[in-house]
Design a protein around this motif. Structure first.
Motif, PDB file in Angstrom:
ATOM      1  N   TRP A 173       0.837  -1.199   0.000  1.00  0.00           N
ATOM      2  CA  TRP A 173       0.000   0.000   0.000  1.00  0.00           C
ATOM      3  C   TRP A 173       0.874   1.253   0.000  1.00  0.00           C
ATOM      4  N   GLN A 174       1.975   1.201   0.744  1.00  0.00           N
ATOM      5  CA  GLN A 174       2.883   2.337   0.769  1.00  0.00           C
ATOM      6  C   GLN A 174       3.483   2.602  -0.612  1.00  0.00           C
ATOM      7  N   MET A 175       3.564   1.584  -1.425  1.00  0.00           N
ATOM      8  CA  MET A 175       4.054   1.741  -2.792  1.00  0.00           C
ATOM      9  C   MET A 175       2.943   2.165  -3.750  1.00  0.00           C
ATOM     10  N   GLY A 176       1.725   2.269  -3.226  1.00  0.00           N
ATOM     11  CA  GLY A 176       0.601   2.681  -4.053  1.00  0.00           C
ATOM     12  C   GLY A 176      -0.328   1.557  -4.439  1.00  0.00           C
ATOM     13  N   TYR A 177      -0.011   0.325  -4.055  1.00  0.00           N
ATOM     14  CA  TYR A 177      -0.857  -0.827  -4.386  1.00  0.00           C
ATOM     15  C   TYR A 177      -1.842  -1.064  -3.236  1.00  0.00           C
ATOM     16  N   ALA A 178      -2.845  -0.185  -3.168  1.00  0.00           N
ATOM     17  CA  ALA A 178      -3.791  -0.219  -2.045  1.00  0.00           C
ATOM     18  C   ALA A 178      -4.710  -1.427  -2.086  1.00  0.00           C
ATOM     19  N   ASP A 179      -4.876  -2.054  -3.253  1.00  0.00           N
ATOM     20  CA  ASP A 179      -5.784  -3.191  -3.387  1.00  0.00           C
ATOM     21  C   ASP A 179      -5.045  -4.521  -3.412  1.00  0.00           C
ATOM     22  N   ALA A 180      -3.819  -4.535  -2.936  1.00  0.00           N
ATOM     23  CA  ALA A 180      -3.038  -5.770  -2.929  1.00  0.00           C
ATOM     24  C   ALA A 180      -3.720  -6.839  -2.083  1.00  0.00           C
ATOM     25  N   VAL A 181      -3.631  -8.076  -2.541  1.00  0.00           N
ATOM     26  CA  VAL A 181      -4.214  -9.220  -1.832  1.00  0.00           C
ATOM     27  C   VAL A 181      -3.092 -10.188  -1.493  1.00  0.00           C
ATOM     28  N   ILE A 182      -3.006 -10.572  -0.234  1.00  0.00           N
ATOM     29  CA  ILE A 182      -2.015 -11.552   0.215  1.00  0.00           C
ATOM     30  C   ILE A 182      -2.769 -12.737   0.779  1.00  0.00           C
ATOM     31  N   ASP A 183      -2.645 -13.857   0.135  1.00  0.00           N
ATOM     32  CA  ASP A 183      -3.324 -15.080   0.569  1.00  0.00           C
ATOM     33  C   ASP A 183      -2.289 -16.025   1.171  1.00  0.00           C
ATOM     34  N   ASP A 184      -2.731 -16.799   2.155  1.00  0.00           N
ATOM     35  CA  ASP A 184      -1.809 -17.745   2.777  1.00  0.00           C
ATOM     36  C   ASP A 184      -2.472 -19.104   2.909  1.00  0.00           C
ATOM     37  N   SER A 185      -1.666 -20.120   2.859  1.00  0.00           N
ATOM     38  CA  SER A 185      -2.122 -21.487   3.114  1.00  0.00           C
ATOM     39  C   SER A 185      -1.030 -22.216   3.871  1.00  0.00           C
TER      40      SER A 185
ATOM     41  N   GLN B 167     -13.769   1.430  -0.925  1.00  0.00           N
ATOM     42  CA  GLN B 167     -14.220   0.099  -1.282  1.00  0.00           C
ATOM     43  C   GLN B 167     -14.056  -0.122  -2.789  1.00  0.00           C
ATOM     44  N   GLY B 168     -13.957  -1.379  -3.174  1.00  0.00           N
ATOM     45  CA  GLY B 168     -13.848  -1.708  -4.579  1.00  0.00           C
ATOM     46  C   GLY B 168     -12.413  -1.774  -5.040  1.00  0.00           C
ATOM     47  N   MET B 169     -12.238  -2.324  -6.249  1.00  0.00           N
ATOM     48  CA  MET B 169     -10.904  -2.545  -6.797  1.00  0.00           C
ATOM     49  C   MET B 169     -10.553  -1.529  -7.882  1.00  0.00           C
ATOM     50  N   ASP B 170     -11.345  -0.461  -7.995  1.00  0.00           N
ATOM     51  CA  ASP B 170     -11.063   0.562  -8.999  1.00  0.00           C
ATOM     52  C   ASP B 170      -9.759   1.271  -8.644  1.00  0.00           C
ATOM     53  N   SER B 171      -8.905   1.468  -9.634  1.00  0.00           N
ATOM     54  CA  SER B 171      -7.615   2.094  -9.353  1.00  0.00           C
ATOM     55  C   SER B 171      -7.738   3.593  -9.080  1.00  0.00           C
ATOM     56  N   LEU B 172      -8.825   4.230  -9.494  1.00  0.00           N
ATOM     57  CA  LEU B 172      -9.074   5.640  -9.174  1.00  0.00           C
ATOM     58  C   LEU B 172      -9.895   5.710  -7.902  1.00  0.00           C
ATOM     59  N   LYS B 173      -9.325   6.274  -6.847  1.00  0.00           N
ATOM     60  CA  LYS B 173      -9.919   6.214  -5.521  1.00  0.00           C
ATOM     61  C   LYS B 173     -10.631   7.515  -5.152  1.00  0.00           C
ATOM     62  N   ARG B 174     -11.820   7.353  -4.637  1.00  0.00           N
ATOM     63  CA  ARG B 174     -12.581   8.472  -4.065  1.00  0.00           C
ATOM     64  C   ARG B 174     -12.326   8.457  -2.565  1.00  0.00           C
ATOM     65  N   ILE B 175     -11.637   9.479  -2.054  1.00  0.00           N
ATOM     66  CA  ILE B 175     -11.219   9.531  -0.651  1.00  0.00           C
ATOM     67  C   ILE B 175     -12.244  10.322   0.154  1.00  0.00           C
ATOM     68  N   LEU B 176     -12.738   9.710   1.211  1.00  0.00           N
ATOM     69  CA  LEU B 176     -13.687  10.354   2.113  1.00  0.00           C
ATOM     70  C   LEU B 176     -12.964  10.731   3.404  1.00  0.00           C
ATOM     71  N   VAL B 177     -13.051  11.997   3.794  1.00  0.00           N
ATOM     72  CA  VAL B 177     -12.462  12.490   5.042  1.00  0.00           C
ATOM     73  C   VAL B 177     -13.608  12.899   5.970  1.00  0.00           C
ATOM     74  N   GLU B 178     -13.828  12.135   7.026  1.00  0.00           N
ATOM     75  CA  GLU B 178     -14.901  12.405   7.984  1.00  0.00           C
ATOM     76  C   GLU B 178     -14.296  13.000   9.250  1.00  0.00           C
ATOM     77  N   VAL B 179     -14.833  14.144   9.682  1.00  0.00           N
ATOM     78  CA  VAL B 179     -14.300  14.819  10.870  1.00  0.00           C
ATOM     79  C   VAL B 179     -15.434  15.165  11.826  1.00  0.00           C
TER      80      VAL B 179
END
Length: 754
Positions: free
Chosen positions: A189-201, A280-292
């Motif tokens: 995510w720090q590299m910009g891959y916010a939708d990365a999936v890590i699976d383990d078995s 939410q979602g896997m779209d590469s263009l992100k809509r950022i919500l800031v709630e205060v």
């Protein structure tokens, strides 16, 4: 060999738990056969056979607990009463005790000990019981191999190694496996891959007690910030909030930018809640919500306290977090200290802050109130979310016990740039008119200026205007009571004609602390170092003239002092370092006994030319005066460990070397001391309340002696005696126990020493 997901295996264990509830415990079967449905009070809970895991963590994971005193403060009362006001009672719940067997097995299973078993013994003691858990840990299931499948174009070997919490040959700790997955995801995510999936078995072979782990990394597409939406603000504008964000439209969506944006909004004081949910979602263009959620924009704070050196102190503070809009913070602060000093000075736990001056009228100012007043404006997010600009005015009167009184007023301006998260760098310009009040002894020894007429120039107002570059970082886990991480601060100062300063010097100092968990204890290490050197042009700038050429003039506030509650604790405040002894000339004139012989006192002539020998005069007649040094190297090591509840103990060793580059040859040698000690800390809501006892092994030292004489014209002059005094503060103590106890220095304060 079978393949298991640990979540499924955990469900299997929960099924075992149902069986545990059905099968009565052997220790409770006797009670059930008697029909005893009461819940006896539990006096103690103990564990037998626990070696592979932390007992404290295991104890915290179960419901069955022993009765205990509510606070170490009332521990003596608990010895005589079990009233609920003082004792927190716990009673045996047979159903929860059965569940605790499952909880313990799950605790071990998650940490790789899949064959662990547990039983319990309930030992009656009158109408009370003691509970013992008997644990058979068994051999662990160990990791045979770890394989990570990933695209080489994105995931590097170094990234995997930095994220990996598990290694081959170690027990199969599923908690650490989850941590590894989180570390990998956050790194991507720090590299910009916010939708990365890590699976383990995990493939477990129960017969071999081994497990093969496979991690599959799918980075996905790189995420970009598309739009930013702000919600919840009413009085603070969207523009102000957007300026605080490290997230920028069109830039990669990084985890650190989310954290930095949240921190910026929290530290502004404008908001009580800040939430930036992951889109939410896997779209590469992100809509950022800031709630205060906005906080009150005005705050008034008052406080009062005391310590052994500053007596009673009160503080008042007013803050407007959005003064004139734009997240501009106005801070008004006033502090008054040294209150009740005339009544408390030298009584009980309070130190005697009046120096043994030659002029009797000079003692009173050290008992007058000290004060500080300031008005400061801070503009956050100055052209960047990482920039802060602050400016303000101030005035103060401060006194250093037995050293000097410092009066000043002026202003300062500071620009701070956070070069990376948690590492701010500041450039500060401080313009101050300063006036130092001290007796002639101070100027004579500190500056080498002993002529009364010349001392007057140093007592006049002079400009103190340094330019300071500061870098600092705080990566500790708690601001008041850290247990892990580190802190450091580095300062570099320059003052000269260029900065409009009369006191001209170069000064460098550094301060760092490291905190490490050692079992259930905390090892804290601290080091401080510094050096200051005066510029030759100071002599002319402060009005001393060419007659004082070669003298090193350094403002006392810029010198280094050691000793005290946050320094070398075997010494009182500022008492470690270069010192001199002062004495009334009338005492020097008295007859004295040396080696059983009565000898005449010094004459006016011998005092005036410095040949008077102070040998034989009791140490109690001299007053030690700290001078401060031009260099310092200080270090401390402290082990903090739990005693009972919020009560902690500590053992420590402090040491320092304080050097002095004075023109006086007898002050050029550095002063060195090492002092061990111990202490108690009570963890309160306002921070640890600390009581420390520092032990000073060496008390006697040879110190120069300064007195005064009267010239033929009636003028007073300061004189340094040629013979030093072997000073022993315990001289005359009759009891051996008293001499030992007097080597301890008591310190009371709030907050850890470092």
């Amino acid at each position: 060999m079978r393949q298991w997901r640990w979540h499924a295996r955990l469900c299997w264990l929960v099924g075992i738990g149902v069986v545990v509830h059905v099968v009565p415990l052997r220790a409770l079967r006797a009670q059930e056969e008697r029909g005893d449905d009461e819940h006896p009070r539990i006096t103690a809970v103990s564990f037998d056979g626990v070696t592979a895991v932390n007992t404290a963590g295991l104890r915290a994971s179960i419901a069955t607990q022993g009765s205990h005193c509510r606070s170490p403060i009332v521990q003596p009362v608990c010895l005589f009463t079990d009233a609920s006001l003082f004792v927190e009672h716990h009673y045996l719940d047979r159903l929860e005790l059965a569940r605790d067997l499952l909880r313990i097995r799950v605790y071990y299973w998650l940490r790789g000990y899949r064959e662990a078993s547990v039983d319990t013994t309930v030992t009656p003691d009158g109408d009370e019981v003691a509970v013992t858990f008997h644990v058979t840990e068994g051999p662990p299931t160990r990791i045979s191999s770890i394989r990570v499948l990933h695209p080489d174009s994105v995931v590097t070997t170094r990234l995997i190694e930095s994220a990996m919490e598990l290694h081959a040959g170690e027990p199969l700790n599923l908690l650490l496996l989850d941590s590894t997955r989180v570390h990998l995801r956050d790194a991507l995510w720090q590299m910009g891959y916010a939708d990365a999936v890590i699976d383990d078995s995990t493939a477990v072979d129960d017969s071999l007690r081994s497990a093969a782990i496979r991690l599959t990394v799918a980075p996905g597409k790189r995420a970009i910030v598309d739009t930013i939406v702000v919600r919840g603000n009413e009085r603070v504008s969207d523009r102000v909030i957007r300026n605080s964000l490290a997230l920028r439209q069109g830039q990669p969506f990084r985890l650190s930018d989310v954290f930095e944006s949240q921190r910026n909004l929290y530290t502004s004081g404008l908001f009580t809640r800040v939430h930036i949910p992951a889109p939410q979602g896997m779209d590469s263009l992100k809509r950022i919500l800031v709630e205060v959620r906005e906080a009150p924009l005005h705050q008034v704070h008052t406080s009062a306290g005391f310590n052994t050196a500053d007596f009673v102190q009160v503080e008042g503070r007013y803050t407007d977090f959005n003064w004139l809009g734009g997240a501009r913070e106005l801070d008004l602060r006033a502090v008054v200290g040294n209150l009740l000093a005339p009544a408390l000075n030298g009584h009980g736990i309070f130190q005697d802050v009046t120096p043994g001056t030659l002029d009797s009228d000079a003692a009173a100012p050290f008992l007058d109130p000290n004060w500080e007043a300031s008005a400061n404006v801070t503009q956050r997010w100055f052209h960047s979310s990482r920039n802060t600009l602050s400016y303000g005015v101030f005035a103060h009167r401060r006194s250093a016990p037995a050293i000097f009184i410092d009066r000043g007023f002026g202003g300062d301006v500071t620009f701070t740039r956070e070069v990376r998260m948690g590492l701010p760098v500041s450039l500060d310009y401080h313009l101050e008119s300063s006036r130092v009040e001290a007796d002639g002894v101070y100027f004579c020894v500190s500056f080498g200026i002993c002529q009364q007429a010349t001392i007057g120039a140093l007592r006049a107002s002079n400009m103190l205007s340094p330019l300071t570059l500061t870098a600092s970082s705080d990566r500790s886990d708690d601001p008041l009571d850290p247990r892990s991480g580190y802190r450091f601060r580095i300062d570099a100062e320059h003052a000269s004609a260029f900065t409009l300063s009369d006191y001209r010097y170069n000064r460098v100092s550094g301060d760092g602390s490291r905190y490490t968990r050692v079992g259930g204890a905390v090892l804290a290490l601290h080091v401080r170092a510094g050096w200051v050197g005066a510029l030759a042009s100071t002599v002319d700038a402060v009005g001393l003239g060419s007659a004082s050429s070669g003298v090193s003039i350094i403002h006392p506030r810029k010198r280094f002092y050691a000793g005290g509650a946050n320094s070398v604790r075997g010494y009182g405040e500022n008492q470690l370092g270069p010192r001199v002894l002062t004495i009334d000339p009338a005492v020097l004139r008295r007859e004295r006994v040396v080696a059983g012989d009565t000898i005449a006192g010094c004459t006016d002539a011998s005092i005036a030319d410095g040949t008077c020998d102070p040998t034989g005069i009791p140490s109690g007649e001299f007053e030690p005066r700290p001078l401060g040094g031009t260099s310092i190297l200080e270090g401390s090591a402290e082990l903090r460990f739990a005693l009972s509840g919020p009560l902690w103990g500590a053992v420590f060793i402090d040491g320092a070397i304080v050097g002095e580059g004075s023109a006086f040859a007898n002050l050029t040698q550095a002063t060195t001391a090492i002092t061990p000690g111990f202490g108690i800390r009570y963890r309160s809501p306002v921070g640890p309340i600390r009581v420390d006892f520092g032990f000073r092994p060496r008390l006697t030292e040879r110190l120069p002696v300064i007195t005064q004489s009267t010239t033929a014209t009636g003028a007073t002059q300061l004189v340094t005696l040629r013979t030093e005094k072997l000073f022993d503060p315990l001289e005359g103590s009759q009891s051996g126990i008293r001499r030992v106890l007097n080597r301890f220095t008591l310190h009371l304060s709030i907050g850890q020493a470092f």
